[in-house]
Scaffold this motif. Structure first.
Motif, PDB file in Angstrom:
ATOM      1  N   GLU A 194       0.839  -1.208   0.000  1.00  0.00           N
ATOM      2  CA  GLU A 194       0.000   0.000   0.000  1.00  0.00           C
ATOM      3  C   GLU A 194       0.875   1.260   0.000  1.00  0.00           C
ATOM      4  OE1 GLU A 194      -3.000   2.403   3.054  1.00  0.00           O
ATOM      5  OE2 GLU A 194      -2.359   0.357   3.518  1.00  0.00           O
ATOM      6  N   ILE A 195       1.927   1.241   0.804  1.00  0.00           N
ATOM      7  CA  ILE A 195       2.785   2.423   0.905  1.00  0.00           C
ATOM      8  C   ILE A 195       3.495   2.693  -0.419  1.00  0.00           C
ATOM      9  CG2 ILE A 195       4.857   3.353   2.002  1.00  0.00           C
ATOM     10  CD1 ILE A 195       3.993   1.981   4.563  1.00  0.00           C
ATOM     11  N   GLY A 196       4.014   1.623  -1.046  1.00  0.00           N
ATOM     12  CA  GLY A 196       4.706   1.798  -2.317  1.00  0.00           C
ATOM     13  C   GLY A 196       3.808   2.417  -3.369  1.00  0.00           C
ATOM     14  N   ARG A 197       2.566   1.955  -3.435  1.00  0.00           N
ATOM     15  CA  ARG A 197       1.618   2.499  -4.411  1.00  0.00           C
ATOM     16  C   ARG A 197       1.275   3.950  -4.088  1.00  0.00           C
ATOM     17  NH1 ARG A 197      -2.288  -2.891  -4.590  1.00  0.00           N
ATOM     18  NH2 ARG A 197      -1.012  -4.093  -6.080  1.00  0.00           N
ATOM     19  N   ALA A 198       1.116   4.232  -2.776  1.00  0.00           N
ATOM     20  CA  ALA A 198       0.778   5.599  -2.372  1.00  0.00           C
ATOM     21  C   ALA A 198       1.910   6.568  -2.693  1.00  0.00           C
ATOM     22  CB  ALA A 198       0.460   5.632  -0.877  1.00  0.00           C
ATOM     23  N   LEU A 199       3.144   6.136  -2.513  1.00  0.00           N
ATOM     24  CA  LEU A 199       4.285   6.997  -2.830  1.00  0.00           C
ATOM     25  C   LEU A 199       4.319   7.332  -4.318  1.00  0.00           C
ATOM     26  CD1 LEU A 199       7.099   5.350  -0.646  1.00  0.00           C
ATOM     27  CD2 LEU A 199       6.134   7.637  -0.346  1.00  0.00           C
ATOM     28  N   GLN A 200       3.941   6.362  -5.150  1.00  0.00           N
ATOM     29  CA  GLN A 200       3.949   6.598  -6.590  1.00  0.00           C
ATOM     30  C   GLN A 200       2.894   7.623  -7.019  1.00  0.00           C
ATOM     31  OE1 GLN A 200       3.404   2.603  -8.085  1.00  0.00           O
ATOM     32  NE2 GLN A 200       5.616   2.245  -8.261  1.00  0.00           N
TER      33      GLN A 200
END
Length: 315
Positions: free
Chosen positions: A259-265
């Protein structure tokens, strides 16, 4: 310049206490005291109360040995180099070199025994000996990390109490935090945020990575365990780091990094790069298949190398 000519430029008048020497050299006091015990280097004088006092020459010696070990020599090799290039003023070093063999397995067993016995004094001595013999990164990867994995497995198996595991963890955390504060810089090769997944309580691996990164010249903001997603995203937009590195030790906490990786993108530019790692990915590599960002490697040393490669490509 040969060591003896270089060192002779400095005063041998004792003036500095242990804390001042650690601040001046960036070498932990445990390390150069262990060098003194094992090799007779440096050679501080004692006050009437028994406290060590170091000279400018002692400080220069510690810095010289620090630089040689940073270049890849072991401390025993650096001492031997000093002997080889010395005149009679350093001839006493020939009798100071201790060639007793040490193995990582032997030191791991001693460290595990000390930590599980709540014996901080003995653990300090073992760690000091290790720092005196080997580069800092090797000590943490080949001594501390395997010892803590074994302690963790003993705790999971019910053979070790929670209090013993907590004692060991806090002992190592104090060492890592002290080193991080010693080496951390306000300006560096780039800005890296390091922390753990929102539910991840085990942060020793992330803290070790932070220490390795600052020792290699990166500026690091360390956020510790259990970093909430919203707070992380707010901080990233405010700080604008080059890279965000997060750690997870279980499948559950590794899933949170998705979730965090997608949110950072999805953040507005400049968007930071995202790197991740931890025990969860080492035990179950399939977790990396759908994860955005870059798997940084199986340990902190691999991660440092991959961070350098990742950021150099991005620039």
């Amino acid at each position: 310049m040969a060591p003896q000519h270089f060192l002779s430029q400095f005063s041998d008048k004792p003036r500095y206490n242990t804390k001042a020497v650690a601040q001046e050299t960036g070498v932990p006091a445990d390390t150069f005291r262990a060098w003194e015990r094992r090799y007779g280097v440096p050679r501080p004088q004692r006050t009437e109360g028994g406290h060590r006092l170091y000279s400018e020459r002692d400080i220069a010696t510690i810095r010289w040995l620090r630089d040689r070990t940073a270049e890849g020599l072991t401390i025993s090799q650096a001492i031997a180099l000093m002997i080889e290039g010395s005149d009679t003023s350093l001839s006493w070093l020939n009798t100071a070199v201790d060639t007793e063999p040490h193995t990582w397995e032997r030191m791991q067993a001693r460290m595990i025994a000390a930590l599980t016995d709540f014996d901080a004094t003995r653990a300090e001595q073992i760690l000091g000996e290790a720092f005196a013999l080997y580069p800092l990164e090797d000590v943490f990867l080949k001594l501390i990390q395997p010892a803590m994995v074994e302690i963790g497995e003993q705790w999971h198996a019910g053979r070790l109490s929670v209090t013993a595991e907590h004692f060991a963890t806090q002992f190592i955390r104090r060492k890592l935090s002290s080193l991080f504060n010693t080496y951390n810089v306000t300006e560096g090769r780039g800005l890296v945020v390091v922390g753990c997944a929102p539910s991840e309580q085990h942060d020793l691996g992330a803290l070790m990575l932070a220490v390795f990164l600052v020792r290699h010249g990166w500026q690091v903001i360390y956020l510790g365990p259990e970093v909430p997603v919203k707070d992380l995203l707010d901080a990233v937009q405010h700080i604008q780091p080059d890279l965000v590195c997060l750690s997870a030790s279980t499948t559950e906490t590794a899933t949170q990094l998705l979730e965090i990786g997608r949110a950072l993108q999805q953040l507005p530019p400049p968007t930071p790069l995202f790197g991740y790692g931890g025990r969860a990915f080492n035990l179950n590599p399939v977790l990396t298949h759908k994860m955005p960002g870059t798997f940084l490697g199986r340990d902190a040393q691999e991660a440092v190398e991959n961070v350098a490669s990742l950021l150099s490509r991005s620039r």
